[in-house]
Motif scaffolding. Structure first.
Motif: not given
Length: 210
Positions: A101-129
């Motif tokens: 995430g990127i801070g905005d000065g107000e938000t305190a809660v962020f969810r973990l994620q793992k981003t898979y990158v290949s070339g110019l494309q990417s996929y952000a996978r939510p990490i729940l556990k």
């Protein structure tokens, strides 16, 4: 839907076969071109837990775990040995492995994620556990202390900062994680004779949405 915060025995999931799947709808037009679409925003993983069984004692552990989950009824954690860290499988998680995430000065809660990158494309996978004790976090490259500057909810994958990160600050994290799954069968069929001959049962496991 109930979820049990317990991991399938890691020594049994080691050697299992599985990975991500996607659902793609393909329509071939009269001119031969295709239209492709997917109803899934996220991939779904499937595994075969039977491949990791090496002895009759392993079968007993599997059956006990299966019975305690009531078959398909309750979900549980699964360690995917091919993909369980925020960085390379051979590297210890570092606090700058993944941008969460990127801070905005107000938000305190962020969810973990793992981003898979290949070339110019990417996929952000939510990490729940995420795995307890493995999450490390940094703000603009500066590591933070868990329990003082941030907390981790290992049941949801959310990190909460004591003070919201400043505007524009990069929030990064490293971690190990499990996959939320359930058994994809209501029956476990084993044979002592066939198992001793090298024939192991098929025990399908499928990722669940939470």
């Amino acid at each position: 839907m109930a979820f049990h915060e317990i991991r399938f025995p890691a020594n049994l999931s080691f050697g299992s076969v599985g990975g991500p799947e996607r659902r793609t709808e393909i329509v071939t037009l009269a001119n031969g071109f295709e239209e492709r679409n997917t109803p899934w925003a996220h991939s779904r993983r499937r595994y075969d837990a039977g491949v990791g069984l090496r002895s009759l004692d392993d079968v007993a552990v599997l059956i006990a775990f299966f019975e305690a989950r009531a078959g398909q009824l309750h979900g549980f954690r699964w360690k995917d040995w091919s993909d369980f860290r925020s960085g390379a499988p051979s590297a210890t998680p570092g606090p700058e492995d993944q941008l969460v995430g990127i801070g905005d000065g107000e938000t305190a809660v962020f969810r973990l994620q793992k981003t898979y990158v290949s070339g110019l494309q990417s996929y952000a996978r939510p990490i729940l556990k995420p795995v307890a004790g493995t999450v490390v976090v940094a703000l603009a490259g500066d590591p933070k202390v868990e329990g003082i500057e941030f907390d981790v909810d290992v049941e949801t994958g959310e990190i909460t900062f004591a003070v919201p990160p400043d505007l524009g600050v990069r929030i990064t994290a490293g971690f190990e994680f499990d996959v939320p799954v359930r058994f994809d069968t209501d029956a476990i069929r084993t044979s002592v004779a066939s198992f001793q001959a090298g024939d192991v049962p098929t025990v399908p496991v499928v990722e669940i949405r939470l």
